[in-house]
Write a protein that holds these residues in place. Structure first.
Motif, PDB file in Angstrom:
ATOM      1  N   ASP A 130     112.994  23.874   3.972  1.00  0.00           N
ATOM      2  CA  ASP A 130     112.672  23.955   5.283  1.00  0.00           C
ATOM      3  C   ASP A 130     112.426  25.039   6.287  1.00  0.00           C
ATOM      4  N   TRP A 131     113.016  26.186   6.032  1.00  0.00           N
ATOM      5  CA  TRP A 131     112.912  27.513   6.701  1.00  0.00           C
ATOM      6  C   TRP A 131     111.915  28.135   6.755  1.00  0.00           C
ATOM      7  N   ALA A 132     110.972  28.185   5.943  1.00  0.00           N
ATOM      8  CA  ALA A 132     109.882  29.013   5.067  1.00  0.00           C
ATOM      9  C   ALA A 132     108.643  28.857   5.889  1.00  0.00           C
ATOM     10  N   PRO A 133     107.648  29.436   6.146  1.00  0.00           N
ATOM     11  CA  PRO A 133     107.641  31.113   6.149  1.00  0.00           C
ATOM     12  C   PRO A 133     108.357  32.117   5.972  1.00  0.00           C
ATOM     13  N   PHE A 134     108.786  32.444   7.183  1.00  0.00           N
ATOM     14  CA  PHE A 134     109.798  33.190   8.491  1.00  0.00           C
ATOM     15  C   PHE A 134     111.138  32.007   8.490  1.00  0.00           C
ATOM     16  N   ARG A 135     112.230  33.460   8.320  1.00  0.00           N
ATOM     17  CA  ARG A 135     113.476  32.709   8.584  1.00  0.00           C
ATOM     18  C   ARG A 135     114.012  32.693   9.274  1.00  0.00           C
ATOM     19  N   ALA A 136     113.558  32.792  10.898  1.00  0.00           N
ATOM     20  CA  ALA A 136     114.074  32.991  11.938  1.00  0.00           C
ATOM     21  C   ALA A 136     113.026  32.268  13.101  1.00  0.00           C
ATOM     22  N   PHE A 137     114.181  31.499  13.715  1.00  0.00           N
ATOM     23  CA  PHE A 137     114.047  31.682  15.120  1.00  0.00           C
ATOM     24  C   PHE A 137     114.562  30.461  16.300  1.00  0.00           C
ATOM     25  N   MET A 138     114.069  30.546  17.006  1.00  0.00           N
ATOM     26  CA  MET A 138     115.039  30.196  18.436  1.00  0.00           C
ATOM     27  C   MET A 138     115.349  28.924  18.810  1.00  0.00           C
ATOM     28  N   LEU A 139     117.163  28.651  19.050  1.00  0.00           N
ATOM     29  CA  LEU A 139     117.453  27.367  19.045  1.00  0.00           C
ATOM     30  C   LEU A 139     116.590  27.271  20.847  1.00  0.00           C
ATOM     31  N   PRO A 140     116.885  25.960  21.051  1.00  0.00           N
ATOM     32  CA  PRO A 140     116.260  25.291  21.503  1.00  0.00           C
ATOM     33  C   PRO A 140     117.061  25.469  23.282  1.00  0.00           C
ATOM     34  N   GLY A 141     116.918  26.033  24.112  1.00  0.00           N
ATOM     35  CA  GLY A 141     117.390  26.401  25.341  1.00  0.00           C
ATOM     36  C   GLY A 141     116.956  25.669  26.221  1.00  0.00           C
ATOM     37  N   ILE A 142     117.553  26.548  27.294  1.00  0.00           N
ATOM     38  CA  ILE A 142     116.840  26.208  28.858  1.00  0.00           C
ATOM     39  C   ILE A 142     116.939  26.728  29.812  1.00  0.00           C
ATOM     40  N   THR A 143     115.699  26.710  30.254  1.00  0.00           N
ATOM     41  CA  THR A 143     115.198  28.140  31.435  1.00  0.00           C
ATOM     42  C   THR A 143     116.244  27.565  32.549  1.00  0.00           C
ATOM     43  N   VAL A 144     116.517  29.192  32.960  1.00  0.00           N
ATOM     44  CA  VAL A 144     117.431  28.182  34.516  1.00  0.00           C
ATOM     45  C   VAL A 144     117.210  29.880  35.248  1.00  0.00           C
ATOM     46  N   THR A 145     117.075  29.505  36.339  1.00  0.00           N
ATOM     47  CA  THR A 145     117.055  30.947  37.653  1.00  0.00           C
ATOM     48  C   THR A 145     118.263  31.463  37.922  1.00  0.00           C
ATOM     49  N   VAL A 146     119.283  32.428  38.196  1.00  0.00           N
ATOM     50  CA  VAL A 146     119.995  32.937  38.888  1.00  0.00           C
ATOM     51  C   VAL A 146     120.727  32.367  40.199  1.00  0.00           C
ATOM     52  N   ALA A 147     119.377  31.799  41.041  1.00  0.00           N
ATOM     53  CA  ALA A 147     119.029  30.641  42.494  1.00  0.00           C
ATOM     54  C   ALA A 147     119.815  29.158  41.769  1.00  0.00           C
ATOM     55  N   GLU A 148     119.693  28.804  41.185  1.00  0.00           N
ATOM     56  CA  GLU A 148     119.229  27.056  40.244  1.00  0.00           C
ATOM     57  C   GLU A 148     120.794  27.354  39.864  1.00  0.00           C
ATOM     58  N   MET A 149     121.521  28.832  39.323  1.00  0.00           N
ATOM     59  CA  MET A 149     122.619  28.376  38.619  1.00  0.00           C
ATOM     60  C   MET A 149     123.574  28.521  39.461  1.00  0.00           C
TER      61      MET A 149
END
Length: 320
Positions: A238-257
């Motif tokens: 299931d990893w092919a053809p390229f064996r790297a990918f981004m994990l599912p994070g969330i997008t936040v600004t410093v102001a939102e933090m």
């Protein structure tokens, strides 16, 4: 099953150890042995049925891992790294630890014919950079703008090629910025992303070195650990053809933090954050993208946090 963790004395290494011991198995196989490697001997619990071997070792030394690889470990978690600001400040150190040691590890797997060994490396959002689209996906070209990201990107390409050749079962997880880390600030450029939440929650002052409109792609420590474990259980094909990918994070600004901090802990906590611009840190983290399409990770069963408040509340529960 024998599992090896490089960087075993570090924050992620110690949390991964604890979670693996709690589970007692990985991919349906009982964990019989855990070997932890770091520059200093990693701390290990004494009350456990699993054999735990802590090793103080310089993995950059020639053939440092030879004896261990000869034992044919089932899974290798490669977490050892020099963090972003340190790698930017010392090119030789960053290259030696982040790249040369990874290449030596891959060559060791090749030499010992470890084609079935699952090698899982923690990469980073810092592998991206430059002139990027508004939303990235896993096939967006890597154009890192700092030495740490460059070293991680080079490792990704090598692991993918060794995996393509069938020399090792190489797997790469690109980690979002991890927040909230426990402990104290470190040399990572992204350290502020934890400290502006952690210190105020602990009744202490913190420094924010970046503009409040800066956006980050973040993930909680707990979700990262679960992703590392799940990464060893996803079928190889299931990893092919390229064996790297981004994990599912969330997008936040410093102001939102800071807004979420206020919602959970009150405005007094927010008032403990001082704003002191740091051009060097801003120059590094402003090149890290903050919006991703993580369809592949979600298709393979990786899960992210629902929102920032959930991350903050999880930190408070773990601290108490």
């Amino acid at each position: 099953m024998h599992i090896v963790i490089t960087g075993g004395a570090g924050f992620l290494g110690q949390r991964l150890l604890a979670r693996l011991l709690e589970r007692g198995e990985l991919d349906g196989q009982a964990i019989r042995r855990l070997t932890l490697i770091d520059q200093v001997e990693p701390q290990v619990p004494t009350a456990t049925d699993v054999e735990i071997v802590p090793l103080a070792m310089d993995i950059t030394a020639p053939r440092a891992l030879d004896a261990l690889l000869a034992e044919r470990p089932t899974v290798i978690y490669h977490l050892a790294a020099v963090v972003s600001s340190a790698a930017e400040g010392d090119l030789d150190l960053g290259m030696r630890v982040n790249f040369d040691a990874t290449r030596a590890l891959l060559e060791g797997c090749r030499h010992h014919a470890l084609a079935e060994t699952r090698l899982i490396m923690a990469s980073s959002v810092a592998a991206y950079g430059g002139d990027l689209p508004d939303i990235l996906d896993d096939m967006t070209a890597l154009q890192p703008q700092n030495s740490y990201g460059t070293q991680k990107a080079m490792c990704e390409l090598l692991i993918n090629d060794y995996g393509r050749r069938g020399l090792v079962d190489g797997r790469v997880l690109r980690l979002p910025t991890i927040t909230i880390r426990p402990g104290r600030p470190n040399a990572a450029a992204s350290s502020f992303a934890s400290s502006i939440l952690r210190e105020p929650l602990n009744g202490e002052e913190a420094t924010c070195p970046v503009p409040t409109d800066l956006a980050l792609f973040v993930m909680s420590p707990g979700r990262v650990i679960e992703a590392l474990i799940h990464g060893a259980e996803v079928p190889r094909t299931d990893w092919a053809p390229f064996r790297a990918f981004m994990l599912p994070g969330i997008t936040v600004t410093v102001a939102e933090m800071l807004e979420a901090l206020g919602e959970v802990a009150g405005e007094e906590a927010v008032s403990r954050v001082r704003h002191e611009p740091d051009e060097a840190i801003t120059a590094i983290v402003s090149n890290w993208p903050a919006r991703f399409d993580t369809a592949k990770a979600r298709r393979l069963g990786f899960e992210g946090d629902r929102n920032l408040r959930e991350i903050i509340e999880a930190f408070i529960r773990e601290r108490s």
